[in-house]
Design a protein around this motif. Structure first.
Motif, short mmCIF file in Angstrom:
data_model
loop_
_atom_site.label_atom_id
_atom_site.label_comp_id
_atom_site.label_asym_id
_atom_site.label_seq_id
_atom_site.Cartn_x
_atom_site.Cartn_y
_atom_site.Cartn_z
N ARG A 123 7.90 18.24 38.52
CA ARG A 123 9.05 19.02 38.08
C ARG A 123 8.64 20.49 38.13
N VAL A 125 10.21 24.88 38.60
CA VAL A 125 11.18 25.92 38.95
C VAL A 125 10.40 27.07 39.56
N ARG A 135 16.15 29.96 34.03
CA ARG A 135 15.18 28.88 34.23
C ARG A 135 15.58 27.66 33.40
N GLU A 136 16.03 27.88 32.17
CA GLU A 136 16.45 26.77 31.32
C GLU A 136 17.70 26.09 31.89
N ARG A 139 16.53 23.97 34.73
CA ARG A 139 15.72 22.84 34.27
C ARG A 139 16.59 21.68 33.77
#
Length: 464
Positions: A123, A125, A135-136, A139
């Motif tokens: 996983r 980014v 980014r969150e 995700r």
């Protein structure tokens, strides 16, 4: 960005302030990223590796550690790999020199916005997306993955609607199922998935928000680019211009400079570049640049120019592996800190994975740059058949000494004429050549049409 179509061949280039940064060519023979049905020819336990036939001439090299439990279960139906068995493999790196292509069983399918790993829990980014809230948001896509699926979210995803990214992920999932089904039906070596054509590759990998303008010289490509640009940014301007765009933007001239070992810097300094199979070395020199300032400021200015140019040269030449730079020495740590910051900034637009290791005790700067495809030098140029790529030929003194020894072994009094043929570079040595046979000067005829500067040819004619 330049997309140049000539006689159905596609070439691409990226320029910044008129300077060439990258070049792509559909004629470049690369198989990196391709997926194959391969057959294990030999397993070498001492290397923990196998040689696999993928139908591309040289057998590929596969580390057995790449064959994980999930792969064995999903792809090989629980059977361990053995000599003669088939594998689903992906080309990690193209063949280089005598080495065959490097293969992997850690398979991935790249898209514009994500890279999908069908049998890995990875996983990630892109580090180039720095805003924490974005980014969150990205995700959150990980929650939609199955247990054994992996995903890396690419820089191009920044600011894109989540439904577009999810649509691409679903498309890659479907493609993987088709590939897996085809592999299980296949009984022989076979290409299952080819990396996209040059234009598709350029649009997928390089067309992003950093591009301000795109120039295209072919109508179908022009329409394709306009469609892609709509998905990315309304600020990108697409131009249709007829003719050879590489000629129009002086790209051919800039490509010719890649043959040079030295690269001039704006203030008069220069870089000297040497490459081996495993390492690239840059030497920064001040040359004629004096500038009238003290030594520290002089060295710092040249080093700052060199940092920017080294990043451009590595990207343009597509150089990979270990890179060592011998910058001009500077008196204190502050200069080196500012130089390191400049180096880091200069590599921000490089799409390859770059690791900056810093300065050694000797003051040398160390870094690594990963690439999957051959360097521009391998693709654009061929080794000289005379010097074999060394850039050197025998000195004139050595060749003339060998010629003298060869003439001494011949009884020239038995022949009516002696013809000596040398390379053109010996045309200024006429008197020295005839002086090799002082007693027979009149019968010696010299020509300069021999193709090899390391060799010569002696032709003797009998007396009539």
């Amino acid at each position: 960005m330049i997309i140049n179509v000539h006689e159905n061949f596609v070439s691409g280039a990226i320029l910044e302030d008129g300077e060439l940064q990258e070049v792509f060519d559909e004629e470049n023979e690369t198989i990196a990223g391709n997926l194959y049905v391969g057959v294990i020819q030999k397993i070498i336990p001492a290397l923990n590796a196998a040689f696999v036939d993928i139908g591309e001439g040289k057998n590929g090299f596969l580390r057995i550690s790449d064959v994980g439990k999930s792969y064995v279960q999903q792809v090989l139906s629980g059977k361990q790999p053995a000599e003669g068995s088939k594998l689903l493999v992906q080309v990690k790196h193209d063949a280089v020199g005598q080495k065959g292509p490097q293969l992997t069983c850690k398979l991935s399918l790249p898209g514009r916005y994500v890279v999908y790993f069908p049998m890995s829990r990875v996983r990630g980014v892109s580090k180039k997306i720095v805003e924490q809230r974005e980014r969150e948001r990205l995700r959150s896509l990980f929650s939609k993955l199955e247990k054994n699926e992996g995903l890396v979210i690419r820089t191009a995803s920044e600011g894109m609607p989540m439904e577009i990214i999810e649509e691409e992920l679903q498309s890659l999932r479907q493609e993987w199922q088709q590939i897996l089904s085809s592999f299980k039906r296949s009984r022989r070596v076979k290409l299952l998935r080819r990396e996209p054509t040059a234009i598709d590759y350029v649009l997928r990998e390089r067309l992003n928000k950093n591009v301000d303008e795109v120039y295209v010289n072919e109508e179908k490509a022009y329409e394709l680019v306009k469609q892609e640009v709509k998905k990315i940014s309304k600020s990108i301007v697409v131009h249709f211009v007829e003719g050879d765009l590489f000629e129009r933007f002086s790209i051919y001239q800039q490509l010719n400079l890649l043959q040079r070992r030295t690269i001039d810097l704006p203030s008069g300094g220069y870089l000297a570049l040497d490459t081996t199979e495993a390492m690239t070395v840059f030497d920064v020199n001040s040359a004629s640049f004096t500038g009238g300032k003290n030594h520290a400021e002089l060295a710092f200015r040249i080093n700052m120019e060199a940092a920017k140019e080294i990043a451009r040269q590595l990207r343009l030449r597509n150089i990979g592996g270990i890179v060592v730079v011998d910058f001009i020495g500077m008196p204190n740590k502050e200069y080196y800190d500012r130089l390191f910051k400049k180096i880091r900034e200069s590599f921000e637009k490089d799409p390859a994975h770059v690791e900056l290791l810093g300065f050694t005790r000797l003051g040398l700067f160390e870094m690594t740059r990963k690439r999957r495809t051959p360097s521009s030098e391998q693709l654009l140029f061929s080794p000289c058949p005379i010097c074999k790529g060394s850039g050197r030929v025998l000195s004139a003194t050595i060749v003339l000494k060998r010629l003298s020894n060869a003439l001494k072994e011949i009884d020239l009094s038995q022949y009516g004429s002696v013809k000596i043929n040398l390379h053109q570079r010996f045309s200024g040595y006429m008197e020295k050549i005839k002086a090799l046979v002082p007693a027979h000067r009149e019968k010696v005829k010299v020509s300069f049409t021999h193709p090899d500067p390391n060799e010569f040819e002696i032709t003797l004619s009998k007396k009539t």
